[in-house]
Design an enzyme around this catalytic site. Structure first.
Site: not given
Length: 211
Positions: A64, A67, A85, A89
């Site tokens: 995470d 990226d 993203d 999450d």
């Protein structure tokens, strides 16, 4: 609460790693691979393989951060990538909590439900303010590398990662840990709603005053 201090500490090592990946993977690919690793924690937890689930959680959180670093160093930052993203999450966070409920429904289900309820408040207040802040062009001075306005609170990314790791390290105490974290999430929701509302009100009043 802690992200403003922990994020700068991770930027340099993540960017070094991102430079090695430049040309070998795209930020979105890293996001998706990290999600697949993270979501594997759901069956692992349901089967009570807590150590392996912890590894999946840690690798997901590493991906995470990676990226975003890859997006910056490769010049491929995008709102689409930021959307993917943050969306994945929240699915990952919920999956971990669900995994504990499945592992021991009799003991964990109620605490897991409470935590999921509380996390809906933190997530919606966070994202709703990000949308409003984007529309009003409100800056985010503490988190300039984020793809959206990062509304602070008692339970941010760092606290969430710590909580997930503690769940895996001490599964017998999941109920207590989940309730404590749920209370912290409810406090975060209340402060974000209050702070976000008045921030938007003041910003609008200031914009009208200078018009």
């Amino acid at each position: 609460m802690l992200d403003r201090w922990t994020m700068p500490l991770t930027h340099r090592p993540l960017e070094r790693l991102a430079h090695r990946l430049t040309g070998r993977a795209t930020p979105d690919q890293v996001t998706f691979i990290a999600f697949l690793i993270g979501i594997s924690a759901l069956p692992l937890l349901a089967w009570e393989y807590y150590g392996l689930a912890l590894v999946a959680v840690v690798l997901n959180r590493l991906g995470d951060g990676l990226d975003g670093a890859l997006a910056r160093v490769s010049g491929r930052s995008s709102e689409a990538g930021g959307f993917l993203d943050i969306g994945l999450d929240f699915v990952f966070y919920a999956a971990v909590v669900l995994g504990f409920a499945l592992a021991n429904p009799a003991e964990n289900a109620l605490a897991a439900a409470l935590l999921l309820f509380a996390s809906i408040g933190t997530g919606t207040s966070f994202l709703a303010f990000a949308i409003a802040a984007k529309q009003q062009a409100i800056e985010r001075p503490h988190f300039p590398n984020k793809a959206f306005y990062y509304l602070e609170g008692l339970t941010e990314g760092t606290e969430t990662v710590v909580a997930l790791m503690l769940f895996c390290l001490f599964p017998a105490h999941f109920t207590t840990l989940a309730v404590v974290f749920a209370v912290a999430c409810l406090i975060t929701t209340a402060t974000r709603l209050w702070g976000g509302y008045w921030t938007l009100r003041r910003h609008k009043a200031g914009a009208q005053g200078t018009a």
